[in-house]
Design a protein around this motif. Structure first.
Motif, PDB file in Angstrom:
ATOM      1  N   LYS A  72      11.829  10.819  -0.979  1.00 26.22           N
ATOM      2  CA  LYS A  72      10.393  10.905  -1.246  1.00 26.22           C
ATOM      3  C   LYS A  72      10.146  10.764  -2.739  1.00 26.22           C
ATOM      4  CE  LYS A  72       6.340  13.618  -0.241  1.00 26.22           C
ATOM      5  NZ  LYS A  72       5.512  12.987   0.719  1.00 26.22           N
ATOM      6  N   PHE A  73       9.250   9.855  -3.078  1.00 28.67           N
ATOM      7  CA  PHE A  73       8.722   9.759  -4.427  1.00 28.67           C
ATOM      8  C   PHE A  73       7.308  10.304  -4.312  1.00 28.67           C
ATOM      9  CE2 PHE A  73      11.680   5.938  -4.718  1.00 28.67           C
ATOM     10  CZ  PHE A  73      12.674   6.648  -5.339  1.00 28.67           C
ATOM     11  N   GLU A  74       6.336   9.421  -4.345  1.00 31.97           N
ATOM     12  CA  GLU A  74       4.974   9.832  -4.027  1.00 31.97           C
ATOM     13  C   GLU A  74       4.823   9.828  -2.505  1.00 31.97           C
ATOM     14  OE1 GLU A  74       0.913   8.712  -6.037  1.00 31.97           O
ATOM     15  OE2 GLU A  74       1.482   7.164  -4.590  1.00 31.97           O
ATOM     16  N   ASN A  75       5.347   8.789  -1.878  1.00 35.71           N
ATOM     17  CA  ASN A  75       5.407   8.660  -0.419  1.00 35.71           C
ATOM     18  C   ASN A  75       6.879   8.588  -0.023  1.00 35.71           C
ATOM     19  OD1 ASN A  75       2.615   8.457  -0.391  1.00 35.71           O
ATOM     20  ND2 ASN A  75       2.622   6.226  -0.349  1.00 35.71           N
ATOM     21  N   ARG A  76       7.111   8.514   1.269  1.00 33.34           N
ATOM     22  CA  ARG A  76       8.499   8.381   1.729  1.00 33.34           C
ATOM     23  C   ARG A  76       9.001   6.963   1.453  1.00 33.34           C
ATOM     24  NH1 ARG A  76       9.190  10.352   7.692  1.00 33.34           N
ATOM     25  NH2 ARG A  76       7.656   8.721   8.005  1.00 33.34           N
ATOM     26  N   VAL A  77      10.269   6.874   1.128  1.00 33.89           N
ATOM     27  CA  VAL A  77      10.921   5.584   0.912  1.00 33.89           C
ATOM     28  C   VAL A  77      12.189   5.534   1.752  1.00 33.89           C
ATOM     29  CG1 VAL A  77      10.007   5.124  -1.385  1.00 33.89           C
ATOM     30  CG2 VAL A  77      12.104   6.407  -1.148  1.00 33.89           C
ATOM     31  N   PHE A  78      12.495   4.352   2.225  1.00 32.71           N
ATOM     32  CA  PHE A  78      13.669   4.109   3.043  1.00 32.71           C
ATOM     33  C   PHE A  78      14.656   3.268   2.248  1.00 32.71           C
ATOM     34  CE2 PHE A  78      15.854   1.002   5.745  1.00 32.71           C
ATOM     35  CZ  PHE A  78      16.601   1.851   6.534  1.00 32.71           C
ATOM     36  N   GLU A 101       6.623   3.751   2.588  1.00 30.68           N
ATOM     37  CA  GLU A 101       5.618   4.026   3.606  1.00 30.68           C
ATOM     38  C   GLU A 101       4.236   4.060   2.964  1.00 30.68           C
ATOM     39  OE1 GLU A 101       5.190   6.998   7.373  1.00 30.68           O
ATOM     40  OE2 GLU A 101       5.691   7.925   5.454  1.00 30.68           O
ATOM     41  N   GLU A 102       3.341   3.266   3.527  1.00 30.65           N
ATOM     42  CA  GLU A 102       1.950   3.214   3.076  1.00 30.65           C
ATOM     43  C   GLU A 102       1.057   3.232   4.305  1.00 30.65           C
ATOM     44  OE1 GLU A 102       0.664   3.245  -0.007  1.00 30.65           O
ATOM     45  OE2 GLU A 102       2.661   3.303  -0.888  1.00 30.65           O
ATOM     46  N   LEU A 103       0.259   4.274   4.445  1.00 33.69           N
ATOM     47  CA  LEU A 103      -0.678   4.389   5.560  1.00 33.69           C
ATOM     48  C   LEU A 103       0.000   4.119   6.908  1.00 33.69           C
ATOM     49  CD1 LEU A 103      -3.717   2.540   3.944  1.00 33.69           C
ATOM     50  CD2 LEU A 103      -3.360   5.013   4.121  1.00 33.69           C
ATOM     51  N   PHE A 104       1.082   4.787   7.155  1.00 33.25           N
ATOM     52  CA  PHE A 104       1.839   4.716   8.408  1.00 33.25           C
ATOM     53  C   PHE A 104       2.552   3.385   8.623  1.00 33.25           C
ATOM     54  CE2 PHE A 104      -1.812   7.585   9.088  1.00 33.25           C
ATOM     55  CZ  PHE A 104      -1.099   8.775   9.165  1.00 33.25           C
ATOM     56  N   LEU A 105       2.578   2.535   7.635  1.00 38.00           N
ATOM     57  CA  LEU A 105       3.313   1.276   7.713  1.00 38.00           C
ATOM     58  C   LEU A 105       4.470   1.317   6.717  1.00 38.00           C
ATOM     59  CD1 LEU A 105       0.378  -1.292   7.684  1.00 38.00           C
ATOM     60  CD2 LEU A 105       1.725  -0.583   9.662  1.00 38.00           C
ATOM     61  N   TRP A 106       5.569   0.698   7.089  1.00 35.59           N
ATOM     62  CA  TRP A 106       6.707   0.569   6.168  1.00 35.59           C
ATOM     63  C   TRP A 106       6.657  -0.818   5.570  1.00 35.59           C
ATOM     64  CZ3 TRP A 106       9.629   4.422   4.513  1.00 35.59           C
ATOM     65  CH2 TRP A 106       9.633   5.614   5.256  1.00 35.59           C
ATOM     66  N   LEU A 107       6.461  -0.890   4.255  1.00 38.52           N
ATOM     67  CA  LEU A 107       6.353  -2.166   3.560  1.00 38.52           C
ATOM     68  C   LEU A 107       7.547  -2.348   2.628  1.00 38.52           C
ATOM     69  CD1 LEU A 107       2.575  -1.906   2.673  1.00 38.52           C
ATOM     70  CD2 LEU A 107       3.598  -3.184   4.554  1.00 38.52           C
ATOM     71  N   ASP A 125       5.818  -3.645  -6.524  1.00 32.75           N
ATOM     72  CA  ASP A 125       5.214  -4.759  -5.798  1.00 32.75           C
ATOM     73  C   ASP A 125       5.648  -4.612  -4.343  1.00 32.75           C
ATOM     74  OD1 ASP A 125       4.470  -7.128  -4.589  1.00 32.75           O
ATOM     75  OD2 ASP A 125       5.420  -8.422  -6.086  1.00 32.75           O
ATOM     76  N   ILE A 126       4.689  -4.284  -3.456  1.00 31.95           N
ATOM     77  CA  ILE A 126       5.016  -4.121  -2.045  1.00 31.95           C
ATOM     78  C   ILE A 126       4.427  -5.273  -1.228  1.00 31.95           C
ATOM     79  CG2 ILE A 126       5.416  -1.641  -2.061  1.00 31.95           C
ATOM     80  CD1 ILE A 126       2.523  -1.219  -1.223  1.00 31.95           C
ATOM     81  N   GLY A 127       4.353  -6.417  -1.838  1.00 35.61           N
ATOM     82  CA  GLY A 127       3.919  -7.615  -1.135  1.00 35.61           C
ATOM     83  C   GLY A 127       2.417  -7.741  -1.052  1.00 35.61           C
ATOM     84  N   VAL A 128       1.783  -6.895  -0.269  1.00 30.27           N
ATOM     85  CA  VAL A 128       0.332  -6.994  -0.089  1.00 30.27           C
ATOM     86  C   VAL A 128      -0.429  -6.337  -1.230  1.00 30.27           C
ATOM     87  CG1 VAL A 128       0.462  -7.134   2.417  1.00 30.27           C
ATOM     88  CG2 VAL A 128       0.295  -4.905   1.333  1.00 30.27           C
ATOM     89  N   ALA A 129       0.273  -5.570  -2.048  1.00 36.81           N
ATOM     90  CA  ALA A 129      -0.396  -4.876  -3.149  1.00 36.81           C
ATOM     91  C   ALA A 129       0.610  -4.538  -4.245  1.00 36.81           C
ATOM     92  CB  ALA A 129      -1.040  -3.589  -2.635  1.00 36.81           C
ATOM     93  N   HIS A 154      11.175   2.641  12.121  1.00 27.55           N
ATOM     94  CA  HIS A 154      10.674   1.895  10.962  1.00 27.55           C
ATOM     95  C   HIS A 154      11.172   0.456  10.946  1.00 27.55           C
ATOM     96  CE1 HIS A 154      13.215   1.089   7.365  1.00 27.55           C
ATOM     97  NE2 HIS A 154      12.113   0.550   6.964  1.00 27.55           N
ATOM     98  N   VAL A 155      12.356   0.208  11.448  1.00 27.37           N
ATOM     99  CA  VAL A 155      12.892  -1.146  11.463  1.00 27.37           C
ATOM    100  C   VAL A 155      13.409  -1.422  12.862  1.00 27.37           C
ATOM    101  CG1 VAL A 155      14.611  -2.704  10.519  1.00 27.37           C
ATOM    102  CG2 VAL A 155      13.610  -0.980   9.050  1.00 27.37           C
ATOM    103  N   ARG A 156      12.782  -2.336  13.554  1.00 23.54           N
ATOM    104  CA  ARG A 156      13.236  -2.675  14.905  1.00 23.54           C
ATOM    105  C   ARG A 156      14.165  -3.854  14.812  1.00 23.54           C
ATOM    106  NH1 ARG A 156       7.766  -1.715  18.175  1.00 23.54           N
ATOM    107  NH2 ARG A 156       7.618   0.410  17.472  1.00 23.54           N
ATOM    108  N   LYS A 157      15.433  -3.580  15.033  1.00 23.42           N
ATOM    109  CA  LYS A 157      16.417  -4.640  14.938  1.00 23.42           C
ATOM    110  C   LYS A 157      16.879  -5.103  16.311  1.00 23.42           C
ATOM    111  CE  LYS A 157      18.012  -3.420  10.404  1.00 23.42           C
ATOM    112  NZ  LYS A 157      19.087  -3.089   9.537  1.00 23.42           N
ATOM    113  N   GLU A 158      16.471  -4.377  17.369  1.00 17.76           N
ATOM    114  CA  GLU A 158      16.902  -4.762  18.696  1.00 17.76           C
ATOM    115  C   GLU A 158      16.215  -6.062  19.083  1.00 17.76           C
ATOM    116  OE1 GLU A 158      15.133  -1.735  18.418  1.00 17.76           O
ATOM    117  OE2 GLU A 158      16.888  -0.491  18.039  1.00 17.76           O
ATOM    118  N   LYS A 159      16.985  -7.028  19.520  1.00 19.81           N
ATOM    119  CA  LYS A 159      16.438  -8.313  19.893  1.00 19.81           C
ATOM    120  C   LYS A 159      15.619  -8.154  21.182  1.00 19.81           C
ATOM    121  CE  LYS A 159      17.743 -13.081  20.083  1.00 19.81           C
ATOM    122  NZ  LYS A 159      18.807 -14.002  19.874  1.00 19.81           N
TER     123      LYS A 159
END
Length: 166
Positions: A72-78, A101-107, A125-129, A154-159
């Motif tokens: 955790k920094f300000e938000n959770r990080v993976f 994690e930003e607003l329930f999304l992992w970016l 830089d998290i892509g969208v912002a 957070h990460v769906r790797k199952e095909k």
């Protein structure tokens, strides 16, 4: 034109080699945290619990962890088991293996930049912002804990997982 004798040249070369061997060796940086500090970045950008790291001549940094984990920094990080980026002074560019994690999304975090250390800010830089955070959040390396249930969601790797939900 005056030429130096081979004996004088050999003596000069051996003297230079002896003097070079007497000079103190360049001390290797003891941790990736020290490396980050030496490059104008805060030590707390990577977790405390790392196995090892490599830095190639062209600036490619790879940080190896025991496994994926959350901090955790300000938000959770993976942090994935391997976090990669191009390290230059004041920046990690092209980051791979780090999400925020930003607003329930992992970016995915793409770049981390400290333009002006005196500003007290670091840019993610998290892509969208672009997100500016206080450098003080990153002074100390965070503890990073495995969280199996959260990591799977957070990460769906199952095909085929997307098709199965239709």
């Amino acid at each position: 034109m005056r030429f130096l004798s081979p004996r004088f040249t050999l003596l000069s070369l051996s003297t230079c080699l002896v003097l070079a061997s007497l000079s103190p060796p360049a001390l290797p940086l003891s941790s990736v945290h020290d490396l980050l500090r030496s490059r104008g970045l805060p030590a707390g950008l990577v977790p405390r619990e790392i196995k090892s790291y490599t830095l190639s001549d062209d600036g490619r940094l790879e940080v190896f962890l025991d496994g994926p984990c959350l901090a955790k920094f300000e938000n959770r990080v993976f942090f994935d088991s391997v976090v990669k980026a191009n390290l230059t002074y004041g920046s990690l560019i092209g980051v791979v293996g780090l999400s925020q994690e930003e607003l329930f999304l992992w970016l995915p975090v793409k770049d981390i930049i400290v333009d002006d250390p005196n500003s007290g800010l670091i840019l993610f830089d998290i892509g969208v912002a672009h997100k500016q955070l206080s450098l003080s959040l990153f002074e100390d390396p965070p503890d990073c804990k495995p969280q199996q249930g959260v990591l799977r969601s957070h990460v769906r790797k199952e095909k085929g997982s997307f098709e199965a939900r239709r």
